[in-house]
Design an enzyme around this catalytic site. Structure first.
Site, PDB file in Angstrom:
ATOM      1  N   LYS A 194       0.726  -1.192   0.109  1.00 44.80           N
ATOM      2  CA  LYS A 194      -0.057  -0.147  -0.140  1.00 44.80           C
ATOM      3  C   LYS A 194       0.797   1.270  -0.174  1.00 44.80           C
ATOM      4  CE  LYS A 194      -3.650  -2.120   2.936  1.00 44.80           C
ATOM      5  NZ  LYS A 194      -4.098  -1.935   4.296  1.00 44.80           N
ATOM      6  N   GLY A 195       2.157   1.059   0.380  1.00 47.88           N
ATOM      7  CA  GLY A 195       3.032   2.202   0.572  1.00 47.88           C
ATOM      8  C   GLY A 195       3.181   3.275  -0.377  1.00 47.88           C
ATOM      9  N   GLU A 200       8.101   2.261  -6.301  1.00 42.86           N
ATOM     10  CA  GLU A 200       8.164   1.830  -4.816  1.00 42.86           C
ATOM     11  C   GLU A 200       8.120   3.018  -3.674  1.00 42.86           C
ATOM     12  OE1 GLU A 200       8.154  -0.746  -2.955  1.00 42.86           O
ATOM     13  OE2 GLU A 200       8.677  -2.538  -3.896  1.00 42.86           O
ATOM     14  N   ASP A 201       7.610   2.914  -2.604  1.00 40.33           N
ATOM     15  CA  ASP A 201       7.775   3.813  -1.511  1.00 40.33           C
ATOM     16  C   ASP A 201       9.241   3.607  -1.056  1.00 40.33           C
ATOM     17  OD1 ASP A 201       7.327   0.999  -0.494  1.00 40.33           O
ATOM     18  OD2 ASP A 201       5.976   1.922   1.135  1.00 40.33           O
ATOM     19  N   ASP A 204      14.498  -1.241   1.150  1.00 38.69           N
ATOM     20  CA  ASP A 204      14.972  -1.628   2.431  1.00 38.69           C
ATOM     21  C   ASP A 204      15.875  -3.034   2.183  1.00 38.69           C
ATOM     22  OD1 ASP A 204      15.515  -1.624   5.145  1.00 38.69           O
ATOM     23  OD2 ASP A 204      13.862  -2.630   5.654  1.00 38.69           O
ATOM     24  N   LYS A 216      16.969   2.904   1.690  1.00 33.81           N
ATOM     25  CA  LYS A 216      17.662   2.649   2.747  1.00 33.81           C
ATOM     26  C   LYS A 216      18.948   1.821   2.626  1.00 33.81           C
ATOM     27  CE  LYS A 216      14.812   2.004   6.426  1.00 33.81           C
ATOM     28  NZ  LYS A 216      14.030   1.003   7.328  1.00 33.81           N
ATOM     29  N   PHE A 235      13.528   3.413  11.047  1.00 33.95           N
ATOM     30  CA  PHE A 235      12.213   2.921  10.500  1.00 33.95           C
ATOM     31  C   PHE A 235      11.496   4.305  10.456  1.00 33.95           C
ATOM     32  CE2 PHE A 235       8.136   1.125  10.185  1.00 33.95           C
ATOM     33  CZ  PHE A 235       8.162   0.295   9.593  1.00 33.95           C
ATOM     34  N   ASP A 262       3.786   3.133   6.422  1.00 29.65           N
ATOM     35  CA  ASP A 262       3.072   2.849   7.839  1.00 29.65           C
ATOM     36  C   ASP A 262       4.058   2.083   8.810  1.00 29.65           C
ATOM     37  OD1 ASP A 262       3.261   0.306   6.467  1.00 29.65           O
ATOM     38  OD2 ASP A 262       1.763  -0.394   7.746  1.00 29.65           O
ATOM     39  N   ARG A 309       0.147   6.543   7.916  1.00 30.78           N
ATOM     40  CA  ARG A 309       0.129   6.672   6.548  1.00 30.78           C
ATOM     41  C   ARG A 309      -0.072   7.975   6.183  1.00 30.78           C
ATOM     42  NH1 ARG A 309       1.407   1.680   3.964  1.00 30.78           N
ATOM     43  NH2 ARG A 309      -0.029  -0.112   4.814  1.00 30.78           N
TER      44      ARG A 309
HETATM   45  P1  IMP Z   1      12.241  -4.657   1.605  1.00 32.71           P
HETATM   46  O1  IMP Z   1      12.992  -4.991   2.905  1.00 32.71           O
HETATM   47  O2  IMP Z   1      13.034  -3.985   0.715  1.00 32.71           O
HETATM   48  O3  IMP Z   1      11.744  -5.963   1.118  1.00 32.71           O
HETATM   49  O4  IMP Z   1      11.006  -3.912   1.850  1.00 32.71           O
HETATM   50  C1  IMP Z   1       9.458  -4.350   2.066  1.00 32.71           C
HETATM   51  C2  IMP Z   1       8.753  -3.458   2.623  1.00 32.71           C
HETATM   52  O5  IMP Z   1       8.916  -3.346   3.744  1.00 32.71           O
HETATM   53  C3  IMP Z   1       8.688  -2.045   1.691  1.00 32.71           C
HETATM   54  O6  IMP Z   1       7.894  -2.090   0.569  1.00 32.71           O
HETATM   55  C4  IMP Z   1       7.969  -1.151   2.992  1.00 32.71           C
HETATM   56  O7  IMP Z   1       6.379  -1.333   2.674  1.00 32.71           O
HETATM   57  C5  IMP Z   1       8.401  -1.988   4.247  1.00 32.71           C
HETATM   58  N1  IMP Z   1       9.254  -1.107   4.874  1.00 32.71           N
HETATM   59  C6  IMP Z   1      10.718  -1.339   4.772  1.00 32.71           C
HETATM   60  N2  IMP Z   1      11.378  -0.481   5.735  1.00 32.71           N
HETATM   61  C7  IMP Z   1      10.238   0.333   5.881  1.00 32.71           C
HETATM   62  C8  IMP Z   1      10.334   1.330   6.956  1.00 32.71           C
HETATM   63  O8  IMP Z   1      11.406   2.301   7.344  1.00 32.71           O
HETATM   64  N3  IMP Z   1       8.984   2.209   7.053  1.00 32.71           N
HETATM   65  C9  IMP Z   1       7.800   1.680   6.616  1.00 32.71           C
HETATM   66  N4  IMP Z   1       7.912   0.375   5.934  1.00 32.71           N
HETATM   67  C10 IMP Z   1       9.093   0.034   5.661  1.00 32.71           C
END
Ligand code: IMP
Length: 177
Positions: free
Chosen positions: A43-44, A99-100, A103, A131, A152, A159, A165
């Site tokens: 949703k981000g 993408e939002d 990470d 990140k 975070f 969220d 959000r």
């Molecule tokens: P990934 O670790 O790159 O696979 O990230 C997976 C998902 O985790 C992202 O699309 C976000 O929805 C969520 N996420 C990762 N880091 C954060 C953060 O700092 N705040 C909020 N959501 C996060």
């Protein structure tokens, strides 16, 4: 978390707006006349997607995809699956994933693999925030917005456990305990 958490602004709504404008200008230059499909990752990305697309004044299509990710906690499970898929045919189209945040990169890496198998004409990634300190798998971000520290973040669509959000700024969620 709960009453023990504290929010501090990392990027103001003005900084976010300037970043979205910069990204829109880059995307416009590369995709004008290509009739791309922009795929927002739910949703981000919903707020970013809406603001970005408002600045792209040329024909494009909008799609959303939903992947399973955090499950209400702060750690990615590492297990990713498509929960809500695409309506459009990807084959032969210019695809831009929106993408939002990138990470660990596990979610985005999975999605780029998934879409790549569908044989698009091109496949690129635009991420509002990055990140890099937490990366577990390499991901190429073609259009990168803001680099965030190993904290975070919430707000502007992002969220924690479905909260925050709605915030117009991007904030660090700190544990005061
Ligand atoms: P990934 O670790 O790159 O696979 O990230 C997976 C998902 O985790 C992202 O699309 C976000 O929805 C969520 N996420 C990762 N880091 C954060 C953060 O700092 N705040 C909020 N959501 C996060």
């Amino acid at each position: 978390m709960g009453s023990q958490s504290k929010l501090s602004i990392l990027f103001t709504s003005e900084e976010i707006e300037a970043t979205v404008s910069k990204l829109a200008a880059e995307i416009r230059q590369d995709y004008l006349g290509k009739h791309p499909i922009l795929i927002g990752v739910l949703k981000g990305s919903f707020m970013f997607m809406a603001d970005l697309i408002r600045l792209l004044d040329f024909p494009l299509e909008v799609e959303f995809i939903r992947l399973s990710s955090y499950g209400g906690g702060r750690k990615s499970s590492g297990k990713i699956k498509v929960v809500q898929g695409l309506q459009s045919e990807v084959r032969g189209r210019h695809i831009l994933v929106i993408e939002d945040i990138v990470d660990t990169g596990l979610t985005t890496g999975f999605l780029l693999d998934y879409l790549g198998k569908k044989k698009p004409a091109s496949l690129r990634l635009c991420a509002l925030t990055d990140k890099p300190s937490r990366r577990k798998t390499p991901v190429t971000i073609d259009y990168r917005g803001l680099t965030v520290p190993d904290k975070f973040i919430v707000g502007y669509g992002l969220d924690w456990d479905e909260k925050f959000r709605y915030l117009p700024d991007i904030c660090v969620l700190e544990n005061e305990g």
